[in-house]
Design an enzyme around this catalytic site. Structure first.
Site, PDB file in Angstrom:
ATOM      1  N   SER A   1      19.708 -24.603 -27.710  1.00  0.00           N
ATOM      2  CA  SER A   1      19.068 -25.741 -28.394  1.00  0.00           C
ATOM      3  C   SER A   1      17.546 -25.614 -28.403  1.00  0.00           C
ATOM      4  O   SER A   1      16.909 -25.838 -29.444  1.00  0.00           O
ATOM      5  CB  SER A   1      19.496 -27.070 -27.771  1.00  0.00           C
ATOM      6  OG  SER A   1      19.328 -27.065 -26.370  1.00  0.00           O
TER       7      SER A   1
ATOM      8  N   ASP B   1      27.048 -29.492 -16.602  1.00  0.00           N
ATOM      9  CA  ASP B   1      28.130 -30.150 -17.331  1.00  0.00           C
ATOM     10  C   ASP B   1      29.381 -30.386 -16.485  1.00  0.00           C
ATOM     11  O   ASP B   1      30.256 -31.152 -16.875  1.00  0.00           O
ATOM     12  CB  ASP B   1      28.494 -29.323 -18.567  1.00  0.00           C
ATOM     13  CG  ASP B   1      27.326 -29.238 -19.527  1.00  0.00           C
ATOM     14  OD1 ASP B   1      26.752 -30.287 -19.832  1.00  0.00           O
ATOM     15  OD2 ASP B   1      26.964 -28.121 -19.933  1.00  0.00           O
TER      16      ASP B   1
ATOM     17  N   HIS C   1      26.619 -19.573 -15.853  1.00  0.00           N
ATOM     18  CA  HIS C   1      25.361 -19.808 -16.570  1.00  0.00           C
ATOM     19  C   HIS C   1      24.741 -18.478 -16.960  1.00  0.00           C
ATOM     20  O   HIS C   1      24.911 -17.477 -16.252  1.00  0.00           O
ATOM     21  CB  HIS C   1      24.369 -20.600 -15.692  1.00  0.00           C
ATOM     22  CG  HIS C   1      23.298 -21.255 -16.496  1.00  0.00           C
ATOM     23  ND1 HIS C   1      22.136 -20.621 -16.828  1.00  0.00           N
ATOM     24  CD2 HIS C   1      23.234 -22.485 -17.073  1.00  0.00           C
ATOM     25  CE1 HIS C   1      21.393 -21.425 -17.559  1.00  0.00           C
ATOM     26  NE2 HIS C   1      22.039 -22.568 -17.722  1.00  0.00           N
TER      27      HIS C   1
ATOM     28  N   HIS D   1      27.600 -24.316 -24.869  1.00  0.00           N
ATOM     29  CA  HIS D   1      26.325 -24.977 -24.539  1.00  0.00           C
ATOM     30  C   HIS D   1      26.628 -26.452 -24.237  1.00  0.00           C
ATOM     31  O   HIS D   1      27.394 -26.744 -23.323  1.00  0.00           O
ATOM     32  CB  HIS D   1      25.357 -24.747 -25.703  1.00  0.00           C
ATOM     33  CG  HIS D   1      23.932 -25.141 -25.457  1.00  0.00           C
ATOM     34  ND1 HIS D   1      23.388 -25.257 -24.216  1.00  0.00           N
ATOM     35  CD2 HIS D   1      22.920 -25.441 -26.333  1.00  0.00           C
ATOM     36  CE1 HIS D   1      22.107 -25.614 -24.316  1.00  0.00           C
ATOM     37  NE2 HIS D   1      21.803 -25.740 -25.595  1.00  0.00           N
TER      38      HIS D   1
ATOM     39  N   ARG E   1      20.845 -29.608 -11.209  1.00  0.00           N
ATOM     40  CA  ARG E   1      21.220 -30.773 -12.020  1.00  0.00           C
ATOM     41  C   ARG E   1      22.637 -31.230 -11.645  1.00  0.00           C
ATOM     42  O   ARG E   1      22.963 -32.401 -11.752  1.00  0.00           O
ATOM     43  CB  ARG E   1      21.148 -30.431 -13.524  1.00  0.00           C
ATOM     44  CG  ARG E   1      19.740 -30.030 -13.974  1.00  0.00           C
ATOM     45  CD  ARG E   1      19.753 -29.511 -15.403  1.00  0.00           C
ATOM     46  NE  ARG E   1      20.607 -28.344 -15.568  1.00  0.00           N
ATOM     47  CZ  ARG E   1      20.883 -27.758 -16.732  1.00  0.00           C
ATOM     48  NH1 ARG E   1      20.362 -28.245 -17.849  1.00  0.00           N
ATOM     49  NH2 ARG E   1      21.665 -26.698 -16.790  1.00  0.00           N
TER      50      ARG E   1
HETATM   51  N1  AMX Z   1      35.010 -19.165 -16.924  1.00  0.00           N
HETATM   52  C1  AMX Z   1      35.597 -17.995 -17.266  1.00  0.00           C
HETATM   53  N2  AMX Z   1      34.916 -16.880 -17.575  1.00  0.00           N
HETATM   54  C2  AMX Z   1      33.573 -16.944 -17.495  1.00  0.00           C
HETATM   55  C3  AMX Z   1      32.893 -18.102 -17.099  1.00  0.00           C
HETATM   56  C4  AMX Z   1      33.661 -19.255 -16.816  1.00  0.00           C
HETATM   57  N3  AMX Z   1      33.117 -20.414 -16.488  1.00  0.00           N
HETATM   58  N4  AMX Z   1      31.571 -17.859 -17.115  1.00  0.00           N
HETATM   59  C5  AMX Z   1      31.424 -16.577 -17.519  1.00  0.00           C
HETATM   60  N5  AMX Z   1      32.632 -16.035 -17.750  1.00  0.00           N
HETATM   61  C6  AMX Z   1      32.937 -14.706 -18.293  1.00  0.00           C
HETATM   62  C7  AMX Z   1      32.305 -14.565 -19.665  1.00  0.00           C
HETATM   63  O1  AMX Z   1      33.120 -15.183 -20.666  1.00  0.00           O
HETATM   64  C8  AMX Z   1      32.202 -13.081 -19.818  1.00  0.00           C
HETATM   65  O2  AMX Z   1      33.477 -12.587 -20.146  1.00  0.00           O
HETATM   66  P1  AMX Z   1      33.655 -11.304 -21.128  1.00  0.00           P
HETATM   67  O3  AMX Z   1      33.020 -10.176 -20.398  1.00  0.00           O
HETATM   68  O4  AMX Z   1      35.118 -11.199 -21.288  1.00  0.00           O
HETATM   69  O5  AMX Z   1      32.921 -11.655 -22.395  1.00  0.00           O
HETATM   70  C9  AMX Z   1      31.879 -12.645 -18.384  1.00  0.00           C
HETATM   71  O6  AMX Z   1      32.314 -13.706 -17.523  1.00  0.00           O
HETATM   72  C10 AMX Z   1      30.395 -12.405 -18.158  1.00  0.00           C
HETATM   73  O7  AMX Z   1      29.694 -13.558 -18.570  1.00  0.00           O
HETATM   74  P2  AMX Z   1      28.300 -13.957 -17.877  1.00  0.00           P
HETATM   75  O8  AMX Z   1      27.337 -12.866 -18.144  1.00  0.00           O
HETATM   76  O9  AMX Z   1      28.521 -14.376 -16.476  1.00  0.00           O
HETATM   77  O10 AMX Z   1      27.928 -15.276 -18.667  1.00  0.00           O
HETATM   78  P3  AMX Z   1      27.200 -15.420 -20.080  1.00  0.00           P
HETATM   79  O11 AMX Z   1      25.733 -15.374 -19.847  1.00  0.00           O
HETATM   80  O12 AMX Z   1      27.746 -14.490 -21.100  1.00  0.00           O
HETATM   81  O13 AMX Z   1      27.648 -16.899 -20.517  1.00  0.00           O
HETATM   82  C11 AMX Z   1      28.121 -19.176 -20.199  1.00  0.00           C
HETATM   83  C12 AMX Z   1      27.158 -18.041 -19.891  1.00  0.00           C
HETATM   84  C13 AMX Z   1      27.507 -20.485 -19.743  1.00  0.00           C
HETATM   85  C14 AMX Z   1      28.318 -19.252 -21.723  1.00  0.00           C
HETATM   86  C15 AMX Z   1      29.473 -18.917 -19.473  1.00  0.00           C
HETATM   87  O14 AMX Z   1      29.272 -18.932 -18.076  1.00  0.00           O
HETATM   88  C16 AMX Z   1      30.552 -19.906 -19.861  1.00  0.00           C
HETATM   89  O15 AMX Z   1      31.214 -19.700 -20.890  1.00  0.00           O
HETATM   90  N6  AMX Z   1      30.730 -21.022 -19.052  1.00  0.00           N
HETATM   91  C17 AMX Z   1      31.673 -22.056 -19.394  1.00  0.00           C
HETATM   92  C18 AMX Z   1      31.095 -22.959 -20.476  1.00  0.00           C
HETATM   93  C19 AMX Z   1      29.979 -23.810 -19.924  1.00  0.00           C
HETATM   94  O16 AMX Z   1      30.103 -24.427 -18.881  1.00  0.00           O
HETATM   95  N7  AMX Z   1      28.868 -23.895 -20.680  1.00  0.00           N
HETATM   96  C20 AMX Z   1      27.746 -24.761 -20.317  1.00  0.00           C
HETATM   97  C21 AMX Z   1      26.532 -24.001 -19.838  1.00  0.00           C
HETATM   98  C22 AMX Z   1      25.381 -24.926 -19.547  1.00  0.00           C
HETATM   99  C23 AMX Z   1      24.875 -25.540 -20.815  1.00  0.00           C
HETATM  100  O17 AMX Z   1      24.311 -24.870 -21.668  1.00  0.00           O
HETATM  101  N8  AMX Z   1      25.059 -26.812 -21.024  1.00  0.00           N
END
Ligand code: AMX
Length: 474
Positions: A278, A409, A354, A308, A363
């Site tokens: 964002s 979140d 994250h 996000h 947070r």
């Molecule tokens: N559950 C399951 N798998 C997860 C995970 C979770 N909570 N967090 C990361 N992973 C996985 C990724 O999907 C990725 O898998 P892949 O290799 O098969 O593509 C692997 O672990 C490596 O990811 P990463 O480098 O640790 O994370 P990222 O920087 O690519 O993504 C985020 C970060 C937040 C998108 C990810 O942790 C996620 O999808 N979390 C769940 C959704 C969430 O809570 N989002 C909110 C974030 C905060 C916000 O912006 N409000």
């Protein structure tokens, strides 16, 4: 933790921080009569030329200094770790979490002004801090409350538009569309079309940002009432109340603790440095000199993504399904299985992980503290707390996520549902109202500092392979 405008601590007679610059006459006046400077624009008018010249000198001396290298992995990996943006209002440390202009969340909770009788920081104080780098006085924060109350009215075409949306249009889509339509009010767009001098851009961005922040709770409350309260009226703004209190009134909530929660919520969701979807979106769109309404609505479309801001909705949906499947008390073992099932079905555990953070999000921690204080026996809070003990181990065992800890979140929805706000689809709108404080504070500075059109170089895979001397046939 450099604080950009170092007059602030002295102005408020705070005990720490050395004065390392000579205050000018204007600054001296701040020290002697801080109460005089209740108008945020006056403070900015003083700060802008100082910051412009500080950055000009910095660039003149260090403009060609190399600060790192870019790898192929970074380009394919969503630019993680690539230093590519200047964003002044907050900085995220992977272990410690967010600092707003150098202040951690517990410091903000301690130092920022509160509502009479309240314990949580006022988002007004946080906005003042983000814009100026200075912790505001109580008077300065209440000046903002009054200013936003004055600017809150919605144009009738936006009200009509909101009233005509179908009920199956997601609240975030309604929010974003209404913000785009508010650009009929943009003083920046008007001034630009009339040929305003570039040096004055920031002043119009400031006016639009103040107007937009003032109007957002009305837009958000209107969406809420239309969707979940049979289109009942949001009522009138009360100029003697703070921004959050007016917001909870318009939403139709009268519990004082819910208003306190909203103050905390709107403060902590405001900003998370510049690279998140964002903040980066508003930065990018704003760099085309799109006005704050257009820049911020673009940001909201990014916040509406499940990786996000929509994650706060996803968490509650996921938790509710867990509770439905498992009943009230869930054993640790059953919870582990449920988490594994989520992972094995190719989904993420919402609220965990994250892109930057590598520890529990502060947070999350401050919302947990709020829950321990106000709702220690709530079954959903207990579930969230139980998950905190189990999810990280499962994610570590799976070995994919770089950060197994909870983010902001994972907790917010549980607090909202406790006070009766059970409409999960709506949660990201609250996040959006708060995010305006951070990204618009930065937008004012981006124009004040004359940041150019953002335009990084992209590469095709073939081009990259040629660049590094790879064999293109694989
Ligand atoms: N559950 C399951 N798998 C997860 C995970 C979770 N909570 N967090 C990361 N992973 C996985 C990724 O999907 C990725 O898998 P892949 O290799 O098969 O593509 C692997 O672990 C490596 O990811 P990463 O480098 O640790 O994370 P990222 O920087 O690519 O993504 C985020 C970060 C937040 C998108 C990810 O942790 C996620 O999808 N979390 C769940 C959704 C969430 O809570 N989002 C909110 C974030 C905060 C916000 O912006 N409000």
């Amino acid at each position: 933790n450099a604080r950009p405008f170092r007059g602030s601590r002295k102005a408020l007679h705070l005990p720490h921080g050395n004065q390392t610059h000579n205050p000018g006459i204007f600054q001296t006046l701040i020290y002697c009569f801080p109460v005089l400077l209740q108008n945020l624009k006056d403070v900015l008018t003083d700060l802008v030329p100082k910051e412009q010249s500080r950055i000009k000198n910095f660039k003149a001396q260090y403009g060609k200094t190399n600060i790192g290298s870019i790898t192929v992995d970074m380009i394919y990996g969503g630019m993680r770790g690539m230093k590519g943006l200047v964003y002044e209002t907050s900085v995220l440390d992977a272990d410690e979490g967010i600092r707003f202009r150098g202040y951690s969340i517990p410091e903000c909770q301690r130092l920022l002004p509160k509502a009479p009788g309240g314990e949580e920081p006022l988002p007004e104080g946080l906005f003042w801090l983000l814009v100026t780098g200075q912790v505001p006085s109580q008077e300065q924060a209440s000046w903002l409350s009054k200013e936003w109350a004055k600017r809150a009215a919605l144009p009738s075409h936006v009200v009509t538009m909101l009233d005509n949306f179908p009920t199956n249009l997601h609240p975030m889509s309604q929010f974003s569309a209404a913000i785009t339509a508010l650009n009929s009010e943009s003083s920046f767009a008007r001034a630009y079309s009339e040929g305003v001098n570039k040096a004055k851009y920031w002043e119009y961005i400031y006016e639009d940002s103040m107007d937009l922040i003032a109007k957002l709770p009305c837009v958000a409350a209107k969406i809420y009432r239309n969707l979940y309260r049979e289109g009942s009226s949001i009522g009138a703004i009360d100029s003697s109340l703070d921004w959050s209190h007016n917001f909870t009134n318009m939403l139709g909530y009268s519990d004082a603790t819910f208003t306190e929660l909203m103050r905390l919520y709107l403060t902590i969701h405001s900003d998370h440095e510049g690279g998140n979807v964002s903040a980066h979106t508003s930065h990018l769109v704003g760099s085309a000199l799109s006005d704050p309404y257009l820049s911020f609505s673009a940001a909201m479309n990014g916040l509406a993504g499940p990786l996000h801001g929509l994650a706060n909705q996803e968490v509650l949906v996921w938790l509710t399904a867990l509770q439905k499947e498992m009943g009230g008390e869930v054993s640790d073992e059953a919870m582990r299985d449920y988490i594994w099932n989520t992972l094995k079905s190719g989904r993420v555990v919402p609220g965990y992980g994250h892109a930057v953070l590598r520890k529990t999000d502060p947070r999350y921690t401050c919302q947990q503290e709020f829950a321990f204080k106000h709702l220690p026996n709530d079954p959903m809070f207990k579930l969230v707390h139980q998950l905190y003990k189990i999810v990280p181990n499962v994610l570590l065992e799976q070995g994919k996520a770089k950060n197994p800890w909870p983010n902001v979140d994972a907790h917010s929805g549980v607090l909202l549902q406790y006070y009766g706000m059970t409409e999960m689809n709506y949660y990201t709108v609250l996040f959006g109202v708060s995010r305006a404080l951070g990204v618009l504070a930065q937008l004012i500075w981006s124009r004040a500092l004359g940041f150019p059109l953002e335009r990084p170089k992209s590469m095709s895979t073939d081009g990259l392979m040629t660049l590094v001397g790879a064999n293109k046939s694989g």
